[in-house]
Design a protein around this motif. Structure first.
Motif, PDB file in Angstrom:
ATOM      1  N   THR A 134      -4.344  -6.640   4.957  1.00  0.00           N
ATOM      2  CA  THR A 134      -4.177  -7.197   3.620  1.00  0.00           C
ATOM      3  C   THR A 134      -3.032  -8.446   3.762  1.00  0.00           C
ATOM      4  O   THR A 134      -3.180  -9.505   3.084  1.00  0.00           O
ATOM      5  N   HIS A 144      -3.204   2.891   8.642  1.00  0.00           N
ATOM      6  CA  HIS A 144      -2.811   2.563   7.644  1.00  0.00           C
ATOM      7  C   HIS A 144      -2.010   1.228   7.894  1.00  0.00           C
ATOM      8  O   HIS A 144      -1.926   0.413   7.216  1.00  0.00           O
ATOM      9  N   THR A 155      -1.165  -6.677  -2.674  1.00  0.00           N
ATOM     10  CA  THR A 155      -2.331  -6.229  -2.653  1.00  0.00           C
ATOM     11  C   THR A 155      -3.213  -7.583  -3.174  1.00  0.00           C
ATOM     12  O   THR A 155      -2.805  -8.438  -3.446  1.00  0.00           O
ATOM     13  N   HIS A 196       0.652  -1.171  -0.059  1.00  0.00           N
ATOM     14  CA  HIS A 196      -0.017   0.105   0.103  1.00  0.00           C
ATOM     15  C   HIS A 196       0.760   1.229  -0.009  1.00  0.00           C
ATOM     16  O   HIS A 196       0.200   2.203   0.144  1.00  0.00           O
ATOM     17  N   THR A 201      -2.247  -2.426   6.322  1.00  0.00           N
ATOM     18  CA  THR A 201      -1.544  -3.382   5.751  1.00  0.00           C
ATOM     19  C   THR A 201      -1.483  -4.855   6.663  1.00  0.00           C
ATOM     20  O   THR A 201      -1.251  -5.769   5.688  1.00  0.00           O
TER      21      THR A 201
END
Ligand SMILES: Cc1ncc(COP(=O)(O)O)c(C=O)c1O
Length: 370
Positions: free
Chosen positions: A283, A276, A346, A42, A280
Motif C-alpha cells: 500500500t 499484514h 489507504t 491498515h 502494508t
C-alpha cells in the motif's frame, strides 16, 4: 522546589490527533483523515488484535515469559542471539537505553539536521551534548560518510536515520561501514531503521554480524520498531540489535518490564503475520507512486511510508488542508518551513490527500496571482 534547569530541553511536537482537530474544527472525527504520524493505515495485524484480547486476563502478572518469548522470536527473525535484542518501550525506549549505556556526562552525540527530535532530547536527559550534521534539501537529503565526517568531532554516538525522517532518503551500507571505519573505535554508529520494512535496502544488521561480505563490527547498532509496518504505535514496542560483545549491558540499563505484557503478546503475533506487513508495504509503495506522479509540487523520492513535499509555505498549506479534513505534518518544526510530510494512507486516503493538496496549492496560486 523546582525541577533541574530544563532550559535546554525542548518539548516533543507530536503530529496532531484526529479528536483534537475535530474538536477545534467542530466537526465529526469521521470526516477527518490523519496522515501526520507515519502510522499504519491498515491498523494492527488481526492476529495482534486477538492476542491483545487474549492477554487481557494475564495482566496481573509481570511480562517476564512474554518478554523472553518475543526476544527469542526477534532473535530468530534476524538470526542473532537473544541477548543481542534490547527490547524497549518503543524505539524511543531503545534510544534512552543506548544513551544510558554509552554516555558519560558531557559526552556528545551527532544527529542529522533535519532529523528525528528524540535523539537530542534523550541525550540531554542523560547529560550529553548534541551536535548536528546537515542533510541538504537541494542534494535530496543524500547521506554519505564524507559529509558526516566533516561534522564529526569524536562524538560517542552518531545517529543515522535510514530511511530518514522526514525526507525518506537512505544511507548505503558501504557508506555506513566507511563511516564506522573512519570514526574512533569508541564511537558507536546507530542506524535507526524505524522505517526499514518499507525500504528497498538491506538492514545494517549485516554490518554487526559480518554478513554479505562485510566484516563483523562492534561499533554498529540498529533500531527497529513495531510502530510503523506492524501497526502497533499505540502499544509502544521497539527494540535494538547490538553486537554480542557488549549486549550484556542491557541487564544494567533497562527499565524493568518497560515492554508491557500486552505489547509483548501483540508483538509476538504481529511478527508472525508477514501477510499484514506485506500488504502494508505494498500500500505504501502504491501511495508513494501516486503522490509522486500526481502532486503538483516537488515530491522527494522516499524509502519510508511517507513523502516530503515542497509546498512553499508549510504552515499555511497544512492549515488549509486540515480545514478540508486532511491532517498532514507541517515540517517547520524540523527546520523545513517550506515542506509538509504526508503519510501513505489507504488508496482512498491517499487519493483524498492528493486532491486536497492540489486544490489548496491551486487556490494559493490564485491568491498569489490576484
Ligand atoms: C526516525 C524515527 N525513529 C524512531 C521513532 C520512534 O518510534 P517508536 O518509539 O514509536 O517506536 C520514530 C517515530 O516516529 C521515528 O520517526
Amino acid at each position: 522546589m523546582k525541577p533541574r534547569d530544563l532550559s535546554h530541553h525542548v518539548a516533543y511536537q507530536a503530529g496532531r490527533g484526529i479528536e483534537e482537530v475535530a474538536r477545534e474544527l467542530e466537526c465529526d472525527p469521521s470526516e477527518l483523515i490523519k496522515l501526520a504520524s507515519n502510522e499504519n493505515p491498515h491498523g494492527p495485524s488481526p492476529a495482534a488484535i486477538v492476542a491483545i484480547r487474549d492477554a487481557a486476563t494475564d495482566v496481573s502478572s509481570y511480562p517476564k515469559a512474554a518478554h523472553a518469548d518475543l526476544v527469542e522470536a526477534i532473535a530468530d527473525r534476524w538470526e542473532i542471539t537473544p541477548p543481542q535484542v534490547w527490547l524497549a518501550n518503543g524505539g524511543d525506549g531503545f534510544i534512552d537505553y543506548l544513551h544510558r549505556a554509552l554516555l558519560e556526562p558531557d559526552d556528545g552525540i551527532l544527529v542529522p539536521d533535519p532529523g528525528f527530535a528524540y535523539y537530542g532530547m534523550s541525550a540531554h536527559f542523560h547529560h550529553g551534548q548534541v551536535r548536528t550534521y546537515p542533510l541538504a534539501a537541494d542534494d535530496d537529503f543524500a547521506q554519505n560518510a564524507t559529509d558526516i565526517c566533516d561534522s564529526y568531532n569524536s562524538e560517542r554516538v552518531i545517529w543515522i536515520t535510514s530511511p530518514h525522517n522526514p525526507s525518506g532518503s537512505t544511507m548505503a551500507l558501504e557508506e555506513i561501514e566507511r563511516l564506522a571505519i573512519e570514526t574512533d573505535d569508541d564511537t558507536l554508529i546507530v542506524v535507526d531503521e524505524a522505517y526499514g520494512e518499507f525500504a528497498d535496502l538491506e538492514s545494517a544488521v549485516a554490518l554487526i554480524e559480518g554478513r554479505q561480505g562485510f566484516d563483523a563490527r562492534e561499533d554498529v547498532a540498529v533500531l527497529r520498531t513495531f510502530s510503523k509496518a506492524y501497526g502497533l504505535a499505540g502499544l509502544r514496542l521497539g527494540y535494538g540489535i547490538v553486537p554480542a560483545t557488549w549486549a550484556d549491558a542491557y541487564a544494567r540499563v533497562n527499565t524493568p518490564f518497560a515492554a508491557s505484557e500486552i505489547a509483548c503478546r501483540a508483538g509476538l503475533a504481529a511478527i508472525e503475520d508477514t501477510e499484514h506487513v506485506t500488504r502494508t508495504v505494498e500500500t505504501a509503495t502504491d501511495a508513494k507512486a501516486t503522490m509522486g506522479d500526481r502532486i503538483n509540487a516537488h515530491v522527494w523520492p522516499s524509502e519510508g511510508n511517507f513523502v516530503l513535499v515542497d509546498v512553499g509555505d508549510a504552515t499555511t498549506v497544512a492549515e488549509a488542508m486540515q480545514e478540508r479534513g486532511v491532517i498532514v505534518r507541517d515540517c517547520s518544526s524540523f527546520g523545513l518551513p517550506n515542506c509538509i510530510r504526508i503519510t501513505c494512507g489507504t488508496d482512498a486516503e491517499t487519493e483524498r490527500a492528493v486532491e486536497t493538496l492540489n486544490a489548496v496549492l491551486d487556490s494559493h496560486v490564485e491568491v498569489g496571482d490576484a
